[in-house]
Each structure stands twice: as C-alpha cells, then as structure tokens.
Design a protein around this motif. Sequence first.
Motif, PDB file in Angstrom:
ATOM      1  N   GLN A   1      -4.367   1.828  32.590  1.00 16.10           N
ATOM      2  CA  GLN A   1      -4.582   2.392  31.262  1.00 16.10           C
ATOM      3  C   GLN A   1      -5.856   3.244  31.215  1.00 16.10           C
ATOM      4  OE1 GLN A   1      -2.571   2.337  28.579  1.00 16.10           O
ATOM      5  NE2 GLN A   1      -1.052   1.218  29.751  1.00 16.10           N
ATOM      6  N   VAL A   2      -6.915   2.759  31.839  1.00 16.06           N
ATOM      7  CA  VAL A   2      -8.172   3.513  31.860  1.00 16.06           C
ATOM      8  C   VAL A   2      -7.990   4.800  32.653  1.00 16.06           C
ATOM      9  CG1 VAL A   2     -10.560   3.496  32.712  1.00 16.06           C
ATOM     10  CG2 VAL A   2      -9.671   1.520  31.470  1.00 16.06           C
ATOM     11  N   GLN A   3      -7.341   4.716  33.812  1.00 22.26           N
ATOM     12  CA  GLN A   3      -7.116   5.907  34.626  1.00 22.26           C
ATOM     13  C   GLN A   3      -6.268   6.937  33.887  1.00 22.26           C
ATOM     14  OE1 GLN A   3      -5.623   3.845  38.171  1.00 22.26           O
ATOM     15  NE2 GLN A   3      -7.261   4.841  39.332  1.00 22.26           N
ATOM     16  N   GLU A   4      -5.201   6.491  33.236  1.00 16.45           N
ATOM     17  CA  GLU A   4      -4.339   7.413  32.502  1.00 16.45           C
ATOM     18  C   GLU A   4      -5.084   8.086  31.355  1.00 16.45           C
ATOM     19  OE1 GLU A   4      -0.741   5.470  31.292  1.00 16.45           O
ATOM     20  OE2 GLU A   4       0.019   5.344  33.348  1.00 16.45           O
ATOM     21  N   ALA A   5      -5.897   7.312  30.660  1.00 21.38           N
ATOM     22  CA  ALA A   5      -6.646   7.879  29.541  1.00 21.38           C
ATOM     23  C   ALA A   5      -7.660   8.912  30.012  1.00 21.38           C
ATOM     24  CB  ALA A   5      -7.355   6.765  28.758  1.00 21.38           C
ATOM     25  N   LEU A   6      -8.252   8.679  31.164  1.00 20.58           N
ATOM     26  CA  LEU A   6      -9.311   9.560  31.650  1.00 20.58           C
ATOM     27  C   LEU A   6      -8.824  10.660  32.595  1.00 20.58           C
ATOM     28  CD1 LEU A   6     -12.116   6.934  32.296  1.00 20.58           C
ATOM     29  CD2 LEU A   6     -11.816   8.405  30.296  1.00 20.58           C
ATOM     30  N   MET A   7      -7.571  10.603  33.043  1.00 20.73           N
ATOM     31  CA  MET A   7      -7.071  11.535  34.049  1.00 20.73           C
ATOM     32  C   MET A   7      -7.284  13.012  33.698  1.00 20.73           C
ATOM     33  SD  MET A   7      -6.167  11.681  37.090  1.00 20.73           S
ATOM     34  CE  MET A   7      -5.853   9.957  37.384  1.00 20.73           C
ATOM     35  N   PRO A   8      -7.016  13.446  32.480  1.00 19.31           N
ATOM     36  CA  PRO A   8      -7.260  14.872  32.193  1.00 19.31           C
ATOM     37  C   PRO A   8      -8.733  15.263  32.378  1.00 19.31           C
ATOM     38  CG  PRO A   8      -5.957  13.865  30.438  1.00 19.31           C
ATOM     39  CD  PRO A   8      -6.413  12.760  31.338  1.00 19.31           C
ATOM     40  N   TRP A   9      -9.615  14.352  32.066  1.00 23.62           N
ATOM     41  CA  TRP A   9     -11.048  14.627  32.163  1.00 23.62           C
ATOM     42  C   TRP A   9     -11.519  14.512  33.606  1.00 23.62           C
ATOM     43  CZ3 TRP A   9     -12.142  16.684  27.695  1.00 23.62           C
ATOM     44  CH2 TRP A   9     -11.352  16.323  26.602  1.00 23.62           C
ATOM     45  N   ILE A  10     -10.901  13.631  34.360  1.00 20.79           N
ATOM     46  CA  ILE A  10     -11.197  13.512  35.795  1.00 20.79           C
ATOM     47  C   ILE A  10     -10.753  14.792  36.501  1.00 20.79           C
ATOM     48  CG2 ILE A  10     -10.608  12.279  37.929  1.00 20.79           C
ATOM     49  CD1 ILE A  10     -10.353   9.713  36.181  1.00 20.79           C
ATOM     50  N   ALA A  11      -9.542  15.265  36.175  1.00 20.22           N
ATOM     51  CA  ALA A  11      -8.999  16.478  36.794  1.00 20.22           C
ATOM     52  C   ALA A  11      -9.882  17.692  36.520  1.00 20.22           C
ATOM     53  CB  ALA A  11      -7.576  16.729  36.301  1.00 20.22           C
ATOM     54  N   LYS A  12     -10.522  17.727  35.360  1.00 20.86           N
ATOM     55  CA  LYS A  12     -11.411  18.843  35.008  1.00 20.86           C
ATOM     56  C   LYS A  12     -12.814  18.677  35.598  1.00 20.86           C
ATOM     57  CE  LYS A  12      -9.168  19.908  30.642  1.00 20.86           C
ATOM     58  NZ  LYS A  12      -9.297  19.930  29.175  1.00 20.86           N
ATOM     59  N   GLY A  13     -13.047  17.537  36.244  1.00 18.83           N
ATOM     60  CA  GLY A  13     -14.354  17.288  36.835  1.00 18.83           C
ATOM     61  C   GLY A  13     -15.409  16.834  35.840  1.00 18.83           C
ATOM     62  N   LEU A  14     -14.977  16.437  34.637  1.00 18.98           N
ATOM     63  CA  LEU A  14     -15.915  16.016  33.600  1.00 18.98           C
ATOM     64  C   LEU A  14     -16.201  14.515  33.647  1.00 18.98           C
ATOM     65  CD1 LEU A  14     -14.499  18.149  30.668  1.00 18.98           C
ATOM     66  CD2 LEU A  14     -16.535  18.608  32.057  1.00 18.98           C
ATOM     67  N   VAL A  15     -15.323  13.758  34.304  1.00 18.40           N
ATOM     68  CA  VAL A  15     -15.478  12.309  34.395  1.00 18.40           C
ATOM     69  C   VAL A  15     -15.326  11.904  35.854  1.00 18.40           C
ATOM     70  CG1 VAL A  15     -14.408  10.093  33.791  1.00 18.40           C
ATOM     71  CG2 VAL A  15     -14.646  11.866  32.058  1.00 18.40           C
ATOM     72  N   HIS A  16     -16.187  11.017  36.280  1.00 14.69           N
ATOM     73  CA  HIS A  16     -16.074  10.417  37.611  1.00 14.69           C
ATOM     74  C   HIS A  16     -15.872   8.920  37.398  1.00 14.69           C
ATOM     75  CE1 HIS A  16     -16.690  10.006  41.918  1.00 14.69           C
ATOM     76  NE2 HIS A  16     -17.386   8.912  41.626  1.00 14.69           N
ATOM     77  N   LEU A  17     -14.784   8.392  37.915  1.00 14.87           N
ATOM     78  CA  LEU A  17     -14.420   6.998  37.703  1.00 14.87           C
ATOM     79  C   LEU A  17     -14.555   6.218  39.003  1.00 14.87           C
ATOM     80  CD1 LEU A  17     -13.145   4.830  35.809  1.00 14.87           C
ATOM     81  CD2 LEU A  17     -10.906   5.650  36.595  1.00 14.87           C
ATOM     82  N   GLU A  18     -15.256   5.107  38.954  1.00 14.13           N
ATOM     83  CA  GLU A  18     -15.402   4.199  40.093  1.00 14.13           C
ATOM     84  C   GLU A  18     -14.913   2.824  39.661  1.00 14.13           C
ATOM     85  OE1 GLU A  18     -16.733   4.458  43.276  1.00 14.13           O
ATOM     86  OE2 GLU A  18     -17.010   6.621  43.079  1.00 14.13           O
ATOM     87  N   MET A  19     -14.046   2.215  40.488  1.00  8.03           N
ATOM     88  CA  MET A  19     -13.572   0.866  40.220  1.00  8.03           C
ATOM     89  C   MET A  19     -13.721   0.039  41.487  1.00  8.03           C
ATOM     90  SD  MET A  19     -10.234   1.118  37.800  1.00  8.03           S
ATOM     91  CE  MET A  19      -9.582   2.767  37.907  1.00  8.03           C
ATOM     92  N   PRO A  20     -14.406  -1.096  41.395  1.00  8.34           N
ATOM     93  CA  PRO A  20     -14.571  -1.935  42.585  1.00  8.34           C
ATOM     94  C   PRO A  20     -13.245  -2.550  43.012  1.00  8.34           C
ATOM     95  CG  PRO A  20     -15.481  -3.028  40.660  1.00  8.34           C
ATOM     96  CD  PRO A  20     -15.058  -1.662  40.219  1.00  8.34           C
ATOM     97  N   ASP A  21     -13.190  -2.937  44.288  1.00 10.62           N
ATOM     98  CA  ASP A  21     -11.972  -3.535  44.837  1.00 10.62           C
ATOM     99  C   ASP A  21     -11.853  -5.024  44.530  1.00 10.62           C
ATOM    100  OD1 ASP A  21     -11.186  -1.127  45.964  1.00 10.62           O
ATOM    101  OD2 ASP A  21     -12.306  -1.507  47.806  1.00 10.62           O
ATOM    102  N   ASP A  22     -12.931  -5.630  44.077  1.00 17.35           N
ATOM    103  CA  ASP A  22     -12.875  -7.048  43.742  1.00 17.35           C
ATOM    104  C   ASP A  22     -13.715  -7.308  42.501  1.00 17.35           C
ATOM    105  OD1 ASP A  22     -15.658  -7.704  44.424  1.00 17.35           O
ATOM    106  OD2 ASP A  22     -15.053  -7.556  46.525  1.00 17.35           O
ATOM    107  N   GLY A  23     -13.686  -8.538  42.029  1.00 20.81           N
ATOM    108  CA  GLY A  23     -14.376  -8.890  40.795  1.00 20.81           C
ATOM    109  C   GLY A  23     -15.649  -9.678  41.003  1.00 20.81           C
TER     110      GLY A  23
END
Length: 176
Positions: A15-37
């Motif tokens: 859900q977070v990736q889908e919401a931010l994808m247009p902004w990520i594609a434009k280079g306005l958002v950089h998203l980092e998600m860890p592999d574990d908790g």
Amino acid sequence: HPENGRLNVEEEQIQVQEALMPWIAKGLVHLEMPDDGRFSTLKDLLASFNPHILFLSGHGSFHHEPHTGEPPYGEFIFEGQTGNKNPIREDAIAQALVGMGVQLVVLSACQSGKAASDALTNGLAQCLSAQGIPYVIGMRESIGDRVGTLFERALCDNLAGQERVDAALQAARIAI
C-alpha cells in the motif's frame, strides 16, 4: 488479534509503495524498507539513510500501573534475533532518532499515542515528540491490520500530494 497476532507487513508495504510510486518514479521520493523487523536493523538503516518520514508499523503497548511505583511507558514490539517478540521501550526508540533529522514519525501500532492522564509527557508518541520531532502520529487505542493499511495509504497519498501533515492526517482519519 490486533495486539498479539501476526501483522500483514507485506500488505502494508504494498500500500505504501503504490501510494508513493508516482512520486518515486519522478525522483521526488526515495523509499527504504528493511528486510526484517529488528530494532538493530532500524538503527543501522537510520545511520545510512536519514529519512524525513519514518513509518513504524507493528504492535505497541502502553504500560501504566500506578500501584507499582514504576512510571508509565510505551513500547514498540520489534522482531528478535530468532523471530520472537522484542519489546523496545520509548526512550530507546527516541534515542535512536536523536539527530537523524526525521520530521514525521507515523506509529501505526496499538496504544502508540496513549499517555497517562496524570502525566501527559509519557508514552511512545509523546517521548518522540519531546525529542524535537515536529510531527508524531500515534494510535491511542488498538487498531486492526485493515484499518492500519487504510490509514497509511490515505496518509501517504495525501503527503505525496504535498498536503500539510495536519490535512493529510485528517484525510487518513476520514478514510478509516
């Protein structure tokens, strides 16, 4: 079970990736998600990547037992080394964020915004706010996965659309 069951972390990430994808594609958002908790993984990630917004999705709890003499505190449940629960107290989380430049922390966790009525400076959200983080969003009550996902999606959509934090928060509340 909203407080003890397994989280649908993958769905929240989608859900977070889908919401931010247009902004990520434009280079306005950089998203980092860890592999574990794990808390150690979060601290390592914070050392290499200084986010403006930090989402912590998981289980939380608030402890307040006046008869014990222990001050009230909040905690967030991270993953332990073997996948078991590893509750981390508010002060350790706040310490990990000192000097990181985080502007907004979203605590999508039960009781993460709860405080004792006789001392409103305790609790996870309040502790983070006291560290100087301008915006901290927490949940006073228990929330289910579906509600958390809807909330995060609406919040991300609005923040990515450059809404003010207060307006994005209100839109996320309406969404749930």
